[in-house]
Scaffold this motif. Structure first.
Motif, PDB file in Angstrom:
ATOM      1  N   ARG A 707       1.216  -1.050  -0.169  1.00  0.00           N
ATOM      2  CA  ARG A 707       0.493   0.105  -0.213  1.00  0.00           C
ATOM      3  C   ARG A 707       1.072   1.580   0.069  1.00  0.00           C
ATOM      4  NH1 ARG A 707      -4.546  -0.367   4.422  1.00  0.00           N
ATOM      5  NH2 ARG A 707      -5.380   1.626   3.003  1.00  0.00           N
ATOM      6  N   GLY A 708       1.909   1.079  -0.131  1.00  0.00           N
ATOM      7  CA  GLY A 708       2.914   1.718  -0.088  1.00  0.00           C
ATOM      8  C   GLY A 708       3.055   2.513   1.297  1.00  0.00           C
ATOM      9  N   SER A 709       4.440   4.089   1.083  1.00  0.00           N
ATOM     10  CA  SER A 709       5.040   4.525   2.506  1.00  0.00           C
ATOM     11  C   SER A 709       4.965   5.724   2.143  1.00  0.00           C
ATOM     12  CB  SER A 709       6.366   4.510   2.022  1.00  0.00           C
ATOM     13  OG  SER A 709       6.514   2.483   2.247  1.00  0.00           O
ATOM     14  N   GLU A 710       4.974   6.428   3.713  1.00  0.00           N
ATOM     15  CA  GLU A 710       5.388   7.504   3.207  1.00  0.00           C
ATOM     16  C   GLU A 710       6.181   8.369   4.598  1.00  0.00           C
ATOM     17  OE1 GLU A 710       1.993  10.754   3.826  1.00  0.00           O
ATOM     18  OE2 GLU A 710       2.103  10.923   6.321  1.00  0.00           O
ATOM     19  N   PHE A 711       7.694   9.174   4.380  1.00  0.00           N
ATOM     20  CA  PHE A 711       8.469   9.954   4.659  1.00  0.00           C
ATOM     21  C   PHE A 711       7.910  10.977   4.751  1.00  0.00           C
ATOM     22  CE2 PHE A 711      10.294   6.527   2.693  1.00  0.00           C
ATOM     23  CZ  PHE A 711      11.210   5.082   3.411  1.00  0.00           C
ATOM     24  N   ARG A 712       8.428  10.977   6.131  1.00  0.00           N
ATOM     25  CA  ARG A 712       8.080  12.664   6.532  1.00  0.00           C
ATOM     26  C   ARG A 712       9.486  13.253   7.496  1.00  0.00           C
ATOM     27  NH1 ARG A 712       3.528   9.585   7.997  1.00  0.00           N
ATOM     28  NH2 ARG A 712       4.849   9.209  10.206  1.00  0.00           N
ATOM     29  N   ILE A 713      10.233  14.560   6.409  1.00  0.00           N
ATOM     30  CA  ILE A 713      11.042  15.443   7.378  1.00  0.00           C
ATOM     31  C   ILE A 713      10.638  16.293   7.995  1.00  0.00           C
ATOM     32  CG2 ILE A 713      13.338  15.984   6.289  1.00  0.00           C
ATOM     33  CD1 ILE A 713      12.923  14.732   3.938  1.00  0.00           C
ATOM     34  N   TRP A 714      11.184  17.185   9.196  1.00  0.00           N
ATOM     35  CA  TRP A 714      10.469  17.607   9.367  1.00  0.00           C
ATOM     36  C   TRP A 714      11.764  18.339   9.911  1.00  0.00           C
ATOM     37  CZ3 TRP A 714      13.013  20.742  14.582  1.00  0.00           C
ATOM     38  CH2 TRP A 714      11.381  21.253  14.605  1.00  0.00           C
ATOM     39  N   LEU A 715      11.873  19.892   9.452  1.00  0.00           N
ATOM     40  CA  LEU A 715      13.307  20.871   9.414  1.00  0.00           C
ATOM     41  C   LEU A 715      12.824  22.024  10.580  1.00  0.00           C
ATOM     42  CD1 LEU A 715      14.139  20.221   6.358  1.00  0.00           C
ATOM     43  CD2 LEU A 715      15.636  19.671   8.282  1.00  0.00           C
ATOM     44  N   PRO A 716      13.226  22.637  11.760  1.00  0.00           N
ATOM     45  CA  PRO A 716      12.961  23.926  12.180  1.00  0.00           C
ATOM     46  C   PRO A 716      12.982  25.188  11.004  1.00  0.00           C
ATOM     47  CG  PRO A 716      14.904  24.065  12.226  1.00  0.00           C
ATOM     48  CD  PRO A 716      15.023  22.085  11.365  1.00  0.00           C
ATOM     49  N   GLN A 717      11.744  25.859  11.232  1.00  0.00           N
ATOM     50  CA  GLN A 717      10.836  26.939  10.698  1.00  0.00           C
ATOM     51  C   GLN A 717      12.166  28.128  10.633  1.00  0.00           C
ATOM     52  OE1 GLN A 717       7.202  28.601  11.124  1.00  0.00           O
ATOM     53  NE2 GLN A 717       8.001  30.318  11.884  1.00  0.00           N
ATOM     54  N   ALA A 718      12.472  28.387   9.533  1.00  0.00           N
ATOM     55  CA  ALA A 718      13.325  29.693   9.033  1.00  0.00           C
ATOM     56  C   ALA A 718      13.018  30.903   9.828  1.00  0.00           C
ATOM     57  CB  ALA A 718      14.252  29.603   8.090  1.00  0.00           C
ATOM     58  N   PRO A 719      13.718  31.923  10.510  1.00  0.00           N
ATOM     59  CA  PRO A 719      12.949  33.264  11.338  1.00  0.00           C
ATOM     60  C   PRO A 719      13.030  34.051  10.010  1.00  0.00           C
ATOM     61  CG  PRO A 719      15.432  32.673  11.686  1.00  0.00           C
ATOM     62  CD  PRO A 719      15.243  31.808  11.085  1.00  0.00           C
ATOM     63  N   LEU A 720      14.137  34.194   9.033  1.00  0.00           N
ATOM     64  CA  LEU A 720      14.088  35.160   8.100  1.00  0.00           C
ATOM     65  C   LEU A 720      13.421  34.940   7.086  1.00  0.00           C
ATOM     66  CD1 LEU A 720      17.750  35.857   8.722  1.00  0.00           C
ATOM     67  CD2 LEU A 720      15.794  37.575   9.351  1.00  0.00           C
ATOM     68  N   PRO A 721      12.834  35.811   6.053  1.00  0.00           N
ATOM     69  CA  PRO A 721      12.314  35.606   4.995  1.00  0.00           C
ATOM     70  C   PRO A 721      14.124  34.438   3.365  1.00  0.00           C
ATOM     71  CG  PRO A 721      12.524  37.939   4.460  1.00  0.00           C
ATOM     72  CD  PRO A 721      13.156  37.679   5.766  1.00  0.00           C
ATOM     73  N   ALA A 722      13.122  34.322   2.780  1.00  0.00           N
ATOM     74  CA  ALA A 722      13.875  33.377   1.798  1.00  0.00           C
ATOM     75  C   ALA A 722      14.065  34.252   1.154  1.00  0.00           C
ATOM     76  CB  ALA A 722      12.733  32.066   1.388  1.00  0.00           C
TER      77      ALA A 722
END
Length: 872
Positions: A707-722
């Motif tokens: 039935r497949g897989s789901e990989f989840r990557i959590w990363l800290p939010q950036a405080p500045l605009p890209a």
């Protein structure tokens, strides 16, 4: 006594015992008597030999007519004295009576004398003259001379006694000391009474003298001893007391009154009064109980300590009492001494407190104390010493405890060290293992020193035990850490060497493939371009695998440094989808974004995060079914109170079982597809997890078989605009080349010893004909050529045949002609330590091999622009 028997008028025999002493000796009276008896000396000696028991005995003596003799034997320290009283026929008359009286007085040590009425002369019987040291023939002495023999302090007392006797009929006494010819004084008690006629006229004084010299001397000694004892008692504060049980008298000396702060006028207290008034309240009850037990049991000796109050203050004094109990004439009497020991007791309590504190410190610190006796007496081991060996304190001897708990080899070595250190006079030190009853192994350190007597003989060895298990473990850990560091350095060196050796041939493969694909002079055919593209793709994949394996085998210290910056998830995901679209179409898998744009701005490293996304997409495509879907989406999520974003990749592929999920992130795991036509070494997910952890993120997965897989990557939010991403490099190196007329010239000196790499550099620089380029194969020629060429940029391989690239850079920098020159290291060593070492040595930049032609030329173009804009 010696003078008495020799000068006595009665026969006397002195018998002496002991080696070197005469067997027997006669006084003058005995010699005369023996001569008159006609008995031979040998027979006399045999006769007296039977007189050895003290007391009186009758013996027959002499021949031809035997005479009965009464013998009195007196025992002496060194023998005996035998007085002989021959039995004779009674003789009547005054002369006989006088002789008897004289003998009686002589034996009783009493002399008789009289003073005439004119007080001119004193008359003695024979004993009196001898007693004063005169010859036996002197019986009349002028009174003035006699008084001149007296001690000057006693003359007046004798005169007063004589006057008292003459003026009355009473007896008058006086103690008189007489000087002796040989020195010293003889003390006599003189007693006198007046003699009068029938009409009461004074005829003279009749008197007797009793020799009290021995008694006086003894009394003098007793007084001196008493004075010394009194002085000693006062010095040390001894108080003497005595008490008769019942209504008997109680006696206290002056010191007792002072000790108990009691006025002497009140007299000694009764026992009850003493307990209530003079014993401290804290000791009163047990003292009263102790007294009752003593009266009931009547022990001969009692020794105790108690406190007494000081009237008018809160002060308390300590008294040491020692009591002696006896029975005299059927009556019980107790007597003893009291002494103030307050200072000693305070010192003792302070010492006891100090010992208790020391014991507490030793116990809290886990220090065991021991004494090894060498004189046969029992040794000592403190409670902590037992516990250091895993045992509770017990009567078990110390030697047995040590022998039972210590490792046999360590025990033998410790005993040898103890004997050796004692013989040398050194401090004993030994570390050894002990095994607890439960099998646990601990380490102890023993320190000790020999205690000797005044003659230097060793009495015992005193020391301590300390548990050093943690220290030993720490040392073992340190040794393991050192070995690990050595292994890590060796691994790092190996990885650096492998990186260099693998990148060097790839430099030629990728470089020439790129040049062939974009050669304008001899352009390849479409078929050749396709082949060259596959060579370049395979080469870059091989380079990526090399980097990943090296990264996986290393650690954070060997990994390339990260550059954190704000990155938009939408841009990263879109670029990754674009790069994977060709592979997805070939596998028949739909690759898409759930929305455009994807939300999320994270703080991360662009290169590593892009690699993570690429790897997850590649896995999702390769492990999918034809007609399957791979979708990327994102959402905001807080973890551990930190805001962040999740980038999720969901596929409809094969999925994984629970067992496969456990091993999914382990390196070289193919997850059961080894027999299928799915390539890959099985390190992708391991690299993904390592990169995500270094990026301060988290990764998790949900998967079900089929039935497949789901990989989840959590990363800290950036405080500045890209920050806007730089434009992509052009696909064609020649298309990006500036026009020759608009590009200022740049002098470049490149130093490379590898012929293939040198050829590649020549071809690449040929794509920028406006540059002035000099190529050298070693450091010496580079330094020589730079003097005339004065380059603005120097590209240096770090490993040259004649010297290092660092040395070439330093020598060129020392030349003022090259002050504006920029030095760039060009090396196949891509390890972070190598990069940092080059920068620390003075290089302005560090470019790694294999050369990416497009990026290489772009960097050269930036240098051209930079030098053109620089003043001067």
């Amino acid at each position: 006594m010696e003078q008495l028997w020799r000068q006595a008028p009665m026969p006397a025999v002195r018998v002496r015992d002991g080696a070197g002493a005469p067997g027997w000796e006669l006084n003058d009276a005995a010699r005369q008597w023996l001569a008159a008896s006609g008995l031979a000396p040998a027979e006399f000696e045999q006769w007296i030999a039977g007189l050895h028991s003290p007391g009186d005995a009758d013996r027959l003596f002499g021949h031809p007519v035997a005479q009965r003799v009464r013998c009195r034997t007196i025992a002496l320290d060194d023998g005996r004295l035998i007085w002989l009283v021959p039995e004779a026929a009674p003789r009547a008359g005054p002369e006989h009576d006088r002789e008897l009286i004289e003998r009686a007085l002589y034996m009783s040590d009493v002399s008789v004398w009289w003073v005439d009425s004119e007080l001119r002369n004193i008359h003695f019987i024979r004993r009196g003259a001898l007693a004063l040291g005169n010859s036996g023939d002197v019986f009349k002495v002028p009174l003035a001379d006699h008084r001149g023999q007296m001690h000057p302090d006693d003359v007046q007392a004798v005169a007063r006694a004589a006057q008292q006797a003459m003026s009355s009929d009473r007896v008058a006494d006086a103690m008189v000391r007489y000087a002796l010819p040989e020195g010293g004084f003889r003390t006599l008690l003189t007693r006198r009474v007046a003699q009068r006629d029938a009409d009461g006229r004074l005829l003279g004084l009749l008197g007797i003298s009793i020799d009290l010299s021995d008694l006086a001397a003894e009394r003098e000694r007793s007084l001196r001893l008493s004075d010394r004892m009194r002085l000693a008692a006062e010095t040390i504060g001894l108080g003497f007391w005595s008490r008769a049980v019942g209504d008997g008298p109680v006696d206290w000396d002056d010191q007792m009154y002072r000790l108990h702060h009691r006025p002497p006028s009140e007299g000694p207290p009764s026992l009850d009064e003493w307990l209530e008034r003079h014993v401290h309240a804290l000791d009163r009850d047990w003292m009263r109980e102790r007294q009752q037990q003593s009266y009931a049991q009547w022990p001969p000796v009692d020794d105790l300590m108690f406190r007494i109050p000081v009237p008018g203050s809160d002060e308390v004094r300590w008294i040491h009492a020692r009591t002696r109990r006896v029975e005299r004439d059927g009556r019980r009497v107790s007597f003893g001494v009291h002494v103030d020991v307050t200072e000693q007791e305070i010192a003792r309590l302070a010492l006891a407190g100090e010992r208790e504190r020391l014991g507490f410190v030793l116990e809290a610190a886990g220090v065991g104390v021991w004494e090894r006796r060498l004189d046969g007496r029992p040794s000592y081991l403190s409670d902590v010493g037992y516990r250091l060996r895993g045992r509770e304190p017990s009567p078990l001897p110390m030697e047995e405890v040590i022998a039972e708990s210590a490792d046999p080899a360590d025990f033998a070595a410790g005993e040898a060290a103890l004997r050796r250190d004692i013989e040398r006079g050194e401090t004993y030190r030994h570390e050894y293992r002990v095994r607890w009853p439960d099998g646990e192994l601990r380490w102890l350190a023993s320190f000790g020193r020999a205690v000797r007597d005044s003659a230097g003989r060793v009495l015992y060895v005193a020391g301590i035990d300390i548990d050093i298990t943690e220290r030993r473990n720490a040392e073992a850990v340190a040794r393991e850490r050192l070995r690990a560091e050595q292994a890590s350095r060796a691994k790092t060196e190996f990885l650096a060497r492998m990186s260099h050796e693998l990148r060097t041939p790839l430099n030629a493969v990728l470089g020439f493939a790129t040049l062939l694909m974009h050669d304008r002079d001899e352009p390849p055919s479409v078929r050749q371009q396709e082949r060259l593209a596959r060579i370049e793709t395979a080469g870059r994949k091989l380079l990526l695998m090399i980097d990943e394996v090296l990264d996986l085998a290393g650690d954070d210290s060997t990994a390339a440094p990260l550059l954190f910056e704000p990155l938009p998830l939408d841009e990263l995901a879109a670029d990754a989808v674009q790069r994977a679209q060709a592979a997805a179409r070939e596998a028949g898998v739909e690759l898409r974004l759930a929305a455009r744009p994807l939300e999320g701005l994270v703080t991360s490293d662009r290169l590593r995060l892009s690699r993570v996304i690429d790897q997850l997409i590649d896995n999702a495509v390769r492990f999918n079914w034809p007609g399957g879907i791979v979708e990327l989406r994102s959402w905001a999520e807080e973890r551990a109170d930190a805001p962040g974003w999740v980038l999720a990749l969901r596929d409809t592929g094969r999925g994984m079982s629970a067992e496969q999920l456990k091993a999914a992130f382990e390196p070289f795991q193919r997850l059961g597809v080894e027999q299928e036509a799915i390539d890959g070494p099985g390190i992708g997910l391991a690299i993904v997890r390592r990169y995500v952890e270094r990026l301060r993120g988290q990764i998790d997965v949900d998967s079900r078989p089929g039935r497949g897989s789901e990989f989840r990557i959590w990363l800290p939010q950036a405080p500045l605009p890209a920050i806007a991403a730089p434009p992509l490099l052009p696909e064609s190196p020649r298309a990006a080349a500036p026009r020759p007329a608009a590009t200022p010239a740049l002098r470049v000196l490149a130093v490379e010893d590898n012929p293939v790499n040198l050829l590649l550099l020549r071809e690449v620089f040929g794509m920028r004909p406006a540059l002035a380029v000099e190529l050298c194969e070693d450091g010496g020629s580079a330094i020589e050529r730079a003097a005339a060429f004065t380059p603005e940029v120097v590209l240096l391989d770090l490993q040259l045949p004649d010297m290092t690239g660092v040395e070439v850079m330093q020598r060129l920098r020392a030349d003022p002609r090259h002050a504006r020159c920029r030095y760039i290291a060009l090396s196949a060593n891509a390890m972070p330590d190598d990069v940092q070492a080059a920068r620390d040595a003075g290089f302005d930049d560090y470019w790694t091999k294999p050369i990416d032609v497009r990026r290489f030329l772009a960097a050269i173009d930036q240098l051209v622009v930079g030098f053109a804009a620089a003043p001067g």
